[in-house]
Design a protein around this motif. Sequence first.
Motif, PDB file in Angstrom:
ATOM      1  N   THR A   9      52.591  24.054   0.346  1.00  0.00           N
ATOM      2  CA  THR A   9      52.610  25.736   0.076  1.00  0.00           C
ATOM      3  C   THR A   9      53.053  25.853  -1.165  1.00  0.00           C
ATOM      4  N   ARG A  26      48.909  29.592  -2.325  1.00  0.00           N
ATOM      5  CA  ARG A  26      48.015  28.452  -1.968  1.00  0.00           C
ATOM      6  C   ARG A  26      48.634  27.500  -0.553  1.00  0.00           C
ATOM      7  N   ARG A  27      47.958  27.591   0.475  1.00  0.00           N
ATOM      8  CA  ARG A  27      48.654  26.768   1.627  1.00  0.00           C
ATOM      9  C   ARG A  27      47.480  26.003   1.752  1.00  0.00           C
ATOM     10  N   THR A  29      44.284  24.024   1.546  1.00  0.00           N
ATOM     11  CA  THR A  29      43.032  24.277   0.673  1.00  0.00           C
ATOM     12  C   THR A  29      42.651  26.058   0.881  1.00  0.00           C
ATOM     13  N   VAL A  31      43.354  29.545  -0.338  1.00  0.00           N
ATOM     14  CA  VAL A  31      43.999  30.223  -1.510  1.00  0.00           C
ATOM     15  C   VAL A  31      44.017  31.778  -1.347  1.00  0.00           C
TER      16      VAL A  31
END
Length: 59
Positions: A9, A26-27, A29, A31
């Motif tokens: 993340t 972003r975690r 894949t 966003v």
Amino acid sequence: MTQDGKLETQVTVEKLRNGRWAFVLRRGTVVYPATGQYSSQLQAVSAGQQALKAIVSKG
């Protein structure tokens, strides 16, 4: 994914076209789009870190 099996993340801060600041999460894949209209970069960083803590603590 990191070595311990958790999703990576991260928070990035971007300057918008109107001169304001926003953060992007972003975690793995996924966003999450730019959030906020902060007048300073420091405010955007702070808000992004708080959002990051909230997401990570949920699991």
